[in-house]
Design a protein around this motif. Sequence first.
Motif, PDB file in Angstrom:
ATOM      1  N   LEU A  43      10.905   9.439 -10.945  1.00 15.47           N
ATOM      2  CA  LEU A  43      12.226   9.729 -10.393  1.00 15.47           C
ATOM      3  C   LEU A  43      12.506   8.865  -9.166  1.00 15.47           C
ATOM      4  N   LEU A  44      11.524   8.745  -8.281  1.00 19.38           N
ATOM      5  CA  LEU A  44      11.710   7.943  -7.067  1.00 19.38           C
ATOM      6  C   LEU A  44      11.826   6.463  -7.409  1.00 19.38           C
ATOM      7  N   ARG A  45      11.077   6.009  -8.406  1.00 20.50           N
ATOM      8  CA  ARG A  45      11.178   4.591  -8.803  1.00 20.50           C
ATOM      9  C   ARG A  45      12.545   4.263  -9.373  1.00 20.50           C
ATOM     10  N   GLN A  46      13.072   5.161 -10.181  1.00 23.50           N
ATOM     11  CA  GLN A  46      14.295   4.858 -10.914  1.00 23.50           C
ATOM     12  C   GLN A  46      15.562   5.175 -10.121  1.00 23.50           C
ATOM     13  N   ARG A  47      15.492   6.127  -9.194  1.00 22.15           N
ATOM     14  CA  ARG A  47      16.714   6.555  -8.509  1.00 22.15           C
ATOM     15  C   ARG A  47      16.667   6.352  -7.006  1.00 22.15           C
ATOM     16  N   GLY A  48      15.561   5.822  -6.502  1.00 19.26           N
ATOM     17  CA  GLY A  48      15.501   5.561  -5.071  1.00 19.26           C
ATOM     18  C   GLY A  48      15.271   6.824  -4.260  1.00 19.26           C
ATOM     19  N   ARG A  49      15.817   6.849  -3.048  1.00 18.52           N
ATOM     20  CA  ARG A  49      15.600   7.973  -2.144  1.00 18.52           C
ATOM     21  C   ARG A  49      16.253   9.244  -2.676  1.00 18.52           C
ATOM     22  N   LEU A  50      15.466  10.330  -2.689  1.00 22.52           N
ATOM     23  CA  LEU A  50      15.958  11.619  -3.162  1.00 22.52           C
ATOM     24  C   LEU A  50      15.503  12.706  -2.207  1.00 22.52           C
ATOM     25  N   SER A  51      16.334  13.702  -2.026  1.00 22.78           N
ATOM     26  CA  SER A  51      15.968  14.817  -1.154  1.00 22.78           C
ATOM     27  C   SER A  51      14.997  15.744  -1.869  1.00 22.78           C
ATOM     28  N   ALA A  52      14.338  16.583  -1.078  1.00 16.63           N
ATOM     29  CA  ALA A  52      13.408  17.550  -1.665  1.00 16.63           C
ATOM     30  C   ALA A  52      14.145  18.514  -2.586  1.00 16.63           C
ATOM     31  N   ALA A  53      15.369  18.881  -2.216  1.00 13.99           N
ATOM     32  CA  ALA A  53      16.145  19.805  -3.053  1.00 13.99           C
ATOM     33  C   ALA A  53      16.493  19.178  -4.401  1.00 13.99           C
ATOM     34  N   THR A  54      16.866  17.888  -4.394  1.00 13.69           N
ATOM     35  CA  THR A  54      17.186  17.199  -5.646  1.00 13.69           C
ATOM     36  C   THR A  54      15.956  17.089  -6.533  1.00 13.69           C
ATOM     37  N   LEU A  55      14.822  16.713  -5.934  1.00  9.23           N
ATOM     38  CA  LEU A  55      13.582  16.624  -6.698  1.00  9.23           C
ATOM     39  C   LEU A  55      13.206  17.983  -7.288  1.00  9.23           C
ATOM     40  N   ALA A  56      13.374  19.032  -6.511  1.00 14.78           N
ATOM     41  CA  ALA A  56      13.040  20.371  -6.996  1.00 14.78           C
ATOM     42  C   ALA A  56      13.919  20.750  -8.188  1.00 14.78           C
TER      43      ALA A  56
END
Length: 324
Positions: free
Chosen positions: A12-25
């Motif tokens: 997810l981080l590789r493909q979409r860049g910076r993400l918040s903890a809430a988005t990752l969750a």
Amino acid sequence: MRADRLVSLVLLLRQRGRLSAATLARELEVSTRTVLRDIEALSAAGVPVYAERGRHGGFALLPGFQTELTGLNHDEALALLVAGSRRGAQAFGLGSALASAMRKVVDALPESYRATAAGAAQRLLIDPETDLLARRQVSEEVPDTVVAEVRRAVFAGHRLRIHYAAVDQPSKWRTVDPIGLVTARGQGYLLATRSGADRTYRLSRILAAEELPEPARRPERVDLGRAWQERGTRFRTGGDQVAVLARVNPERREDLVGTALAVLAEETDADGWLRMEVTFQDSRHAEWALWHLATNAEALAPQWLRTSLHARATATATRYGEPS
């Protein structure tokens, strides 16, 4: 399970860049606390993930980081095989596996294709949850633990105990020989036999399931399409079905046909309306279908249906004739 989640987090981080903890969750279907623990585990394992503070902060990977952890597990490979319908994957409890598998597929693409594929995918929408009239597709939630146990028994060829709640009957345990799984209009079904007789069970009505060690009594090969068609034919021609003769506005024909079990006869009247003989599952089904067509249809027979619709319409008119 955690190893797969860590891989998905990295992808997810590789493909979409910076993400918040809430988005990752939300993407990984876990809590934010679990995400934070996973981030710490990745850092301890040497994965260069870092946090950016502030209102628009989040977690990101150092530019250029590469990983080869793209191998598909069993459920992810299975999800791709049924990915012709995302709703099918959801019905069989494979929604999260499909999302994880697609992240791995995208990550395995050459970098020159990755952006192009992602952009093209944004131009396609398949089987949306609502149609143009904002009517939602009906789909039923089935606990992952239940559908996973059913899947295991189907694939392993083992007998299955299910705690099943049939319509208008108390729930009870029964032992079946599973044959296969079918999804139709967002609903999942288990095709099985019990004591040698064909049975069809809606997954959403299975309250609990237990795979048994003994082998299922079933043929080596099965044509699920043919089995489903045969069971549908028996369903439409048996039981307490109701035949209705109705006149229908031709503009609403498909609405009636879409709810009826079968069309037995059809002809056009002099005024252009259609005179149709159709069957419904039971009296409640027939009344519901004709009521929803309002003045675009008229039930001609049986008389009890006309009486019931008249009583309902009179009660509705009385209610709305009173001051609010």
